[in-house]
Design an enzyme around this catalytic site. Sequence first.
Site, mmCIF file in Angstrom:
data_model
loop_
_atom_site.group_PDB
_atom_site.id
_atom_site.type_symbol
_atom_site.label_atom_id
_atom_site.label_comp_id
_atom_site.label_asym_id
_atom_site.label_seq_id
_atom_site.Cartn_x
_atom_site.Cartn_y
_atom_site.Cartn_z
ATOM 1 N N ASP A 132 0.860 -1.192 0.000
ATOM 2 C CA ASP A 132 0.000 0.000 0.000
ATOM 3 C C ASP A 132 0.895 1.241 0.000
ATOM 4 O O ASP A 132 0.774 2.121 0.843
ATOM 5 C CB ASP A 132 -0.911 -0.011 1.226
ATOM 6 C CG ASP A 132 -2.020 1.035 1.146
ATOM 7 O OD1 ASP A 132 -2.413 1.396 0.021
ATOM 8 O OD2 ASP A 132 -2.478 1.496 2.205
ATOM 9 N N ASP A 161 4.110 1.939 7.689
ATOM 10 C CA ASP A 161 2.965 1.039 7.810
ATOM 11 C C ASP A 161 3.115 -0.115 6.841
ATOM 12 O O ASP A 161 3.056 0.071 5.631
ATOM 13 C CB ASP A 161 1.671 1.807 7.519
ATOM 14 C CG ASP A 161 0.427 0.990 7.830
ATOM 15 O OD1 ASP A 161 0.569 -0.144 8.326
ATOM 16 O OD2 ASP A 161 -0.681 1.479 7.581
#
Length: 336
Positions: A217, A234
């Site tokens: 992502d 992340d």
Amino acid sequence: MPGYSELDPGAVLEALDAVGLRGDGRLLQLNSYENRVFQVFLEDGDVVVAKFYRPGRWTDAQILEEHAFALELAQAEVPVIAPRGLQPAPDTPVPVALAGDPPTLATLGTAAAPHRFAVSDRSAGRAPELEDPLVMEWLGRFLGRLHAVGATAPFQHRRTMDVATFGTAARQRLLDGRFVPEPQDVLWAAASEQALVLAQQAFDRLPGARQLRLHGDCHPGNILWRDEGPHVVDLDDACNGPAVQDLWMLLSGDRPTMSMQLESLLEGYESFMRFDRRELTLIEPLRTLRMIHHSAWIAERWEDPAFPAAFPWFGTAAYWQQQTQQLREQIEAMGE
């Protein structure tokens, strides 16, 4: 499986106490829809970030693979924010179970709130200046280094970026749950079906394409820039997939602009990792999968009060008309 209703500030501090990280009472909830993430100030003057995983989304094995990948990247001096090793505090009144090697995943042992969480050091930064070719080249080097580590072995438990998982299954969840209102349901169903057929054909034209462990992502919001360069914050969506998945979301603007950005990105990337340029044909299919998967992601979390507040337009006729039109544009783009 309980949600986040019981995860108040007291519960967050109690959880950190259970692993020997005693807060001084100050905490700040950070922006995150998927998980609940808190910046916590500790009595010893340190500041950490605690991520409480959405119940039911990942198995322990999937979370621990995320953690192991982050630690492997850190060991290779790829700048990522890796989880801290944890240990139970002596005489803690709250039972806590730890998992991982080293232990990085904690689960509170109370039946009322079996939340799983990880803790990392706080890290600050700013958004990368994607219009700067030198920044794009630096980002390319960073991703080349990340992928060089990711290519050494696949994930065994995490998902693979493919049409079946991120497209077909997501589409079916939306249709089965009747999230698309009439009469847009028929139009969206037809457009999404046609788009996924074209996306699958694009993947089928690349037999034997390399599958890597990816960030998964890699949009600009997940990259922080400091004077010493980029780092990622992340890995929650880490998955197996083609290398281009971690590149295309950094491109923006018209086609000539994106072409220049891509050349800068690949110039840096190929300093560390060969890139199969056939994968460029997967950019529009991957964009299509992201559109459908994003709608399904919202639908699956609609019972979380944060989602209707954040996405009030979801479920409206206007939203699904827009989605249908965008899928038709994707069909045209994939047909070029």
